[in-house]
Design a protein around this motif. Structure first.
Motif, PDB file in Angstrom:
ATOM      1  N   ASP A  72       0.811  -1.218   0.000  1.00  0.00           N
ATOM      2  CA  ASP A  72       0.000   0.000   0.000  1.00  0.00           C
ATOM      3  C   ASP A  72       0.841   1.265   0.000  1.00  0.00           C
ATOM      4  O   ASP A  72       0.434   2.292  -0.480  1.00  0.00           O
ATOM      5  N   ASN A  73       2.030   1.125   0.572  1.00  0.00           N
ATOM      6  CA  ASN A  73       2.890   2.297   0.677  1.00  0.00           C
ATOM      7  C   ASN A  73       4.295   1.980   0.194  1.00  0.00           C
ATOM      8  O   ASN A  73       4.874   0.995   0.604  1.00  0.00           O
ATOM      9  N   PRO A  74       4.814   2.810  -0.660  1.00  0.00           N
ATOM     10  CA  PRO A  74       6.184   2.612  -1.152  1.00  0.00           C
ATOM     11  C   PRO A  74       7.199   2.815  -0.032  1.00  0.00           C
ATOM     12  O   PRO A  74       8.318   2.316  -0.098  1.00  0.00           O
ATOM     13  N   SER A  75       6.767   3.531   0.987  1.00  0.00           N
ATOM     14  CA  SER A  75       7.676   3.772   2.108  1.00  0.00           C
ATOM     15  C   SER A  75       7.652   2.583   3.053  1.00  0.00           C
ATOM     16  O   SER A  75       6.626   1.941   3.246  1.00  0.00           O
ATOM     17  N   PRO A  76       8.789   2.284   3.656  1.00  0.00           N
ATOM     18  CA  PRO A  76       8.881   1.168   4.591  1.00  0.00           C
ATOM     19  C   PRO A  76       8.163   1.470   5.893  1.00  0.00           C
ATOM     20  O   PRO A  76       8.166   2.600   6.365  1.00  0.00           O
ATOM     21  N   ARG A  77       7.566   0.456   6.457  1.00  0.00           N
ATOM     22  CA  ARG A  77       6.865   0.646   7.730  1.00  0.00           C
ATOM     23  C   ARG A  77       7.755   0.097   8.850  1.00  0.00           C
ATOM     24  O   ARG A  77       8.353  -0.972   8.714  1.00  0.00           O
ATOM     25  N   ALA A  78       7.824   0.820   9.928  1.00  0.00           N
ATOM     26  CA  ALA A  78       8.680   0.391  11.042  1.00  0.00           C
ATOM     27  C   ALA A  78       7.821  -0.057  12.217  1.00  0.00           C
ATOM     28  O   ALA A  78       6.782   0.523  12.506  1.00  0.00           O
ATOM     29  N   TYR A  79       8.265  -1.091  12.899  1.00  0.00           N
ATOM     30  CA  TYR A  79       7.531  -1.616  14.039  1.00  0.00           C
ATOM     31  C   TYR A  79       8.325  -1.345  15.307  1.00  0.00           C
ATOM     32  O   TYR A  79       9.507  -1.655  15.382  1.00  0.00           O
ATOM     33  N   PHE A  80       7.660  -0.784  16.291  1.00  0.00           N
ATOM     34  CA  PHE A  80       8.342  -0.445  17.530  1.00  0.00           C
ATOM     35  C   PHE A  80       7.665  -1.098  18.727  1.00  0.00           C
ATOM     36  O   PHE A  80       6.470  -1.355  18.719  1.00  0.00           O
ATOM     37  N   LYS A  81       8.474  -1.329  19.739  1.00  0.00           N
ATOM     38  CA  LYS A  81       7.964  -1.876  20.988  1.00  0.00           C
ATOM     39  C   LYS A  81       8.468  -0.989  22.114  1.00  0.00           C
ATOM     40  O   LYS A  81       9.546  -0.426  22.042  1.00  0.00           O
ATOM     41  N   CYS A  82       7.699  -0.917  23.180  1.00  0.00           N
ATOM     42  CA  CYS A  82       8.106  -0.080  24.302  1.00  0.00           C
ATOM     43  C   CYS A  82       9.290  -0.737  25.015  1.00  0.00           C
ATOM     44  O   CYS A  82       9.178  -1.843  25.538  1.00  0.00           O
ATOM     45  N   SER A  83      10.402  -0.046  25.022  1.00  0.00           N
ATOM     46  CA  SER A  83      11.596  -0.609  25.662  1.00  0.00           C
ATOM     47  C   SER A  83      11.759  -0.061  27.072  1.00  0.00           C
ATOM     48  O   SER A  83      12.741  -0.312  27.747  1.00  0.00           O
ATOM     49  N   CYS A  84      10.786   0.682  27.497  1.00  0.00           N
ATOM     50  CA  CYS A  84      10.879   1.275  28.831  1.00  0.00           C
ATOM     51  C   CYS A  84      10.496   0.261  29.891  1.00  0.00           C
ATOM     52  O   CYS A  84      11.072   0.194  30.953  1.00  0.00           O
ATOM     53  N   ALA A  85       9.485  -0.537  29.605  1.00  0.00           N
ATOM     54  CA  ALA A  85       9.037  -1.549  30.560  1.00  0.00           C
ATOM     55  C   ALA A  85       9.077  -2.919  29.910  1.00  0.00           C
ATOM     56  O   ALA A  85       8.832  -3.056  28.718  1.00  0.00           O
ATOM     57  N   PRO A  86       9.435  -3.922  30.686  1.00  0.00           N
ATOM     58  CA  PRO A  86       9.521  -5.285  30.163  1.00  0.00           C
ATOM     59  C   PRO A  86       8.144  -5.864  29.841  1.00  0.00           C
ATOM     60  O   PRO A  86       8.013  -6.756  29.011  1.00  0.00           O
ATOM     61  N   SER A  87       7.161  -5.367  30.517  1.00  0.00           N
ATOM     62  CA  SER A  87       5.805  -5.905  30.317  1.00  0.00           C
ATOM     63  C   SER A  87       4.892  -4.890  29.662  1.00  0.00           C
ATOM     64  O   SER A  87       3.705  -4.867  29.906  1.00  0.00           O
ATOM     65  N   CYS A  88       5.464  -4.072  28.848  1.00  0.00           N
ATOM     66  CA  CYS A  88       4.629  -3.075  28.184  1.00  0.00           C
ATOM     67  C   CYS A  88       4.092  -3.668  26.884  1.00  0.00           C
ATOM     68  O   CYS A  88       4.850  -3.930  25.959  1.00  0.00           O
ATOM     69  N   PRO A  89       2.796  -3.899  26.834  1.00  0.00           N
ATOM     70  CA  PRO A  89       2.176  -4.496  25.649  1.00  0.00           C
ATOM     71  C   PRO A  89       2.019  -3.503  24.516  1.00  0.00           C
ATOM     72  O   PRO A  89       1.495  -3.841  23.466  1.00  0.00           O
ATOM     73  N   VAL A  90       2.457  -2.316  24.745  1.00  0.00           N
ATOM     74  CA  VAL A  90       2.262  -1.273  23.743  1.00  0.00           C
ATOM     75  C   VAL A  90       3.170  -1.475  22.545  1.00  0.00           C
ATOM     76  O   VAL A  90       4.351  -1.763  22.678  1.00  0.00           O
ATOM     77  N   LYS A  91       2.554  -1.338  21.397  1.00  0.00           N
ATOM     78  CA  LYS A  91       3.333  -1.460  20.166  1.00  0.00           C
ATOM     79  C   LYS A  91       3.085  -0.224  19.322  1.00  0.00           C
ATOM     80  O   LYS A  91       2.057   0.429  19.442  1.00  0.00           O
ATOM     81  N   LYS A  92       4.019   0.079  18.511  1.00  0.00           N
ATOM     82  CA  LYS A  92       3.881   1.270  17.697  1.00  0.00           C
ATOM     83  C   LYS A  92       4.275   0.967  16.265  1.00  0.00           C
ATOM     84  O   LYS A  92       5.241   0.268  16.000  1.00  0.00           O
ATOM     85  N   LYS A  93       3.488   1.467  15.358  1.00  0.00           N
ATOM     86  CA  LYS A  93       3.798   1.273  13.945  1.00  0.00           C
ATOM     87  C   LYS A  93       3.993   2.641  13.327  1.00  0.00           C
ATOM     88  O   LYS A  93       3.165   3.526  13.474  1.00  0.00           O
ATOM     89  N   VAL A  94       5.084   2.804  12.659  1.00  0.00           N
ATOM     90  CA  VAL A  94       5.365   4.109  12.049  1.00  0.00           C
ATOM     91  C   VAL A  94       5.543   3.959  10.555  1.00  0.00           C
ATOM     92  O   VAL A  94       6.277   3.097  10.083  1.00  0.00           O
ATOM     93  N   GLN A  95       4.862   4.783   9.834  1.00  0.00           N
ATOM     94  CA  GLN A  95       4.986   4.735   8.381  1.00  0.00           C
ATOM     95  C   GLN A  95       4.791   6.113   7.796  1.00  0.00           C
ATOM     96  O   GLN A  95       4.032   6.924   8.305  1.00  0.00           O
ATOM     97  N   ARG A  96       5.485   6.367   6.745  1.00  0.00           N
ATOM     98  CA  ARG A  96       5.355   7.655   6.085  1.00  0.00           C
ATOM     99  C   ARG A  96       4.009   7.738   5.374  1.00  0.00           C
ATOM    100  O   ARG A  96       3.515   6.756   4.840  1.00  0.00           O
TER     101      ARG A  96
END
Length: 153
Positions: A72-96
């Motif tokens: 869908d996007n020519p730009s690469p999508r990046a996947y992030f995870k919260c590195s602040c806490a070991p049990s942080c279920p939060v995920k982040k997706k970044v895309q242009r």
DNA sequence: CGTCTTTGACCCGCGC
DNA sequence: GCGCGGGTCAAAGACG
């Protein structure tokens, strides 16, 4: 507080893209079924299209665990995870943004199980763009909330 | 030495 | 049953 979703929605809504809600199917990962419904938040961030790294530094720390290019996007999508806490279920997706390579769309999945690493007590830090001396990444720090403007250059 | 980033490969789900 | 796409994990390397 600012409704990033609304703001983001307005921006994306105008162009309409495949960035609507993603089917958060708990597949493959046998995560705890505490919260069957993850909170999805979308944030629009203005950055430079030349930014080789999609490391967006908000009020939390993120560790990039993958990058993939979607059809869908020519730009690469990046996947992030919260590195602040070991049990942080939060995920982040970044895309242009497809309609604007200078805009980054960050999709937050879930909520943080811990406090913010950065004390927002002062709140005197509106919005800042910090470019690491290494020149390898650009950091967007909008600790002040709602200071960034996805419109106008 | 520790931490973080990067790339590739693998796996799963869904659709046809 | 096969193919496509997306997502995640893992290992290695680099840098501070």
């Amino acid at each position: 507080m600012l409704s990033y979703e609304g703001l983001l929605n307005d921006k994306i809504g105008g162009h309409d893209h495949h960035f609507e809600n993603q089917s958060f199917t708990n597949s493959g990962v046998g995560m705890s079924m505490e919260e069957p419904r993850a909170k999805l938040s979308r944030v629009c961030i203005r950055t430079d299209p030349w930014d080789s790294s999609l490391v967006v530094k908000d009020r939390y720390e993120w560790r990039k665990y993958g990058q993939k290019v979607t059809r869908d996007n020519p730009s690469p999508r990046a996947y992030f995870k919260c590195s602040c806490a070991p049990s942080c279920p939060v995920k982040k997706k970044v895309q242009r943004a497809a309609y604007d390579r200078s805009i980054l769309i960050a999709t937050y999945e879930g909520e943080h199980n811990h406090g913010q690493p950065f004390s927002s007590t002062i709140g005197s830090l509106p919005s800042f763009i910090s470019i690491n001396p290494s020149g390898r990444m650009i950091t967007l720090d909008f600790t002040g909330t709602g200071s960034f403007r996805p419109e106008n250059v």
